[in-house]
Design an enzyme around this catalytic site. Sequence first.
Site, short mmCIF file in Angstrom:
data_model
loop_
_atom_site.label_atom_id
_atom_site.label_comp_id
_atom_site.label_asym_id
_atom_site.label_seq_id
_atom_site.Cartn_x
_atom_site.Cartn_y
_atom_site.Cartn_z
N LYS A 115 49.89 40.91 35.33
CA LYS A 115 49.69 42.76 36.80
C LYS A 115 50.70 43.35 36.89
CE LYS A 115 44.98 42.57 35.00
NZ LYS A 115 45.00 41.87 34.34
C1 PLP Z 1 44.66 41.59 33.37
C2 PLP Z 1 44.83 40.32 32.55
C3 PLP Z 1 44.12 40.61 30.89
C4 PLP Z 1 43.55 41.62 30.76
O1 PLP Z 1 44.36 42.55 30.19
P1 PLP Z 1 43.58 44.90 30.42
O2 PLP Z 1 44.40 45.61 30.94
O3 PLP Z 1 42.85 44.38 31.73
O4 PLP Z 1 42.50 44.58 29.23
C5 PLP Z 1 44.69 39.87 30.04
N1 PLP Z 1 45.48 38.42 30.31
C6 PLP Z 1 45.20 38.20 32.44
C7 PLP Z 1 45.87 36.95 32.07
C8 PLP Z 1 45.00 39.43 32.89
O5 PLP Z 1 45.49 39.13 34.05
#
Ligand code: PLP
Length: 477
Positions: A115
């Site tokens: 993120k």
């Molecule tokens: C948010 C997240 C995902 C998924 O990503 P999306 O874009 O919501 O599909 C996968 N792994 C981790 C560790 C995340 O924080």
Amino acid sequence: MVRYHSTRGRSAPVAFDVAVLSGFAADGGLFVPQPLPRLSIQRLEEWKSLSYLDLAREVMRGYIDPAIVPDRDLEELLERSFSCFEYQDPPLVLTAEHKNHWIMELFRGPTLSFKDVAMGFLVNLMDYFLARTDERLSLILATTGDTGPAAAYATAGKSRLTCWPLYPAGMISEEQVVQMTAIGATNVHPVEVHGCPNGGDDIDLVVARLFGDDSLKRRLKLSSVNSINIGRVLMQVVHYFYGYFRTAERVGDTVVYSIPAGAIGNLCGGELARAMGLPIEFICATNKNSTLHRLFSEGWFAKKQLQPSVATAIDIVIPYNFWRFLYLRCGAKAGMVTRITDEFERNGSVHIDGQLQQLLREGIVSISVPDQLILDTMRSTFAETGYLLDPHGAVAVAGVESSAHQFPGQTRFVSLATAHPAKFPEVIRLALSGELPGSALHPSIEKAKRAASYGLHFSLEELEQRLVEEIGNSLKG
Ligand SMILES: *Cc1c(COP(=O)(O)O)cnc(C)c1O
């Protein structure tokens, strides 16, 4: 020049800054850039040896009008956003046992999840736009554990922004909680929400109600930095290019990305890269919450009860970026997207068949990974290679291991590792029979555990009203 169109097609296309600051389109749809920049093989050759930051500049230039963000400012914003990363070029780890399979570490940012890749840039960009008009925004976001810390870190100390990360009590790790509650910034207000049987999805519904009330939205200056925001998705295009150039034998060869899929902002980033002309395909890997697997395998997009898993960040039953994905795949037919969205909202499910189902499936293999396979993958990868996966990276790796046979023999795979294992020590203990290797610790988390903590606690029933009060008060101050 690229404009930002609503997936529902009932509001006029807008410029990049408007799309980024408002999150949702005025008609409730999601923004999608149109027309997409298209790259020739020759251009791909030229990009082949660029660093991550240089690629980011090139990719973003294709989506952001220089009249809105001039070159020099774009460069400065990108540099500032990635200066807090341990590595700016995401490492690609080739595990010895799996010759054509790389693990791409997208978690080398300040809060140890992927993120961070887009959040710092998005928040800096918002701040940059707000500075021009001296305005303020209140960012509210539901989090399944990683968006909250990333947003808290990125907004801390920014005077034009307040940040309200909302997380379901007991459904994210203690480590993720302290990453938010120890941030120690007066403009960041983490909220623990009690009584959410459907986890983050329950909170999303409250957030959607707040955003649905136009006068409230204006009065409280609400905006969001979850992956509804197109700024997040665009920045997530870049790592697909970067990983491609580091792993493809020749430009033009296909590389397959395995993605631990939640709200599929990340998959949409990949889809944009593909639509721009990058030869990539996807393994869409979910945990046991298998909405996407049912979609890609049977054509059903249907809401189900949430099942808590060991990969909590992707405990999601409605992957809300799906409408964006659908819009891209169906050739920007807003009427079709709206019809399908409306049916889903009426019935909680919709079946997509015929040619559209074929279009959705193109270049995608899907899999739903049960908890036991996630744990087994963490254990076997660690035993065979010494590499410690977090549960989400393990979902991706399991995706490759279970479906590699469906691809030609020499295919190259990249599994996206989306979080540092230090965020999930309990799951690691579960996978490794109680053992917690040194690589499962991180100094930033140890430090957060010792820091003073601050946060609000609301029940789901009172969340809406209490948030309205608290945000209202923060704007008076
Ligand atoms: C948010 C997240 C995902 C998924 O990503 P999306 O874009 O919501 O599909 C996968 N792994 C981790 C560790 C995340 O924080």
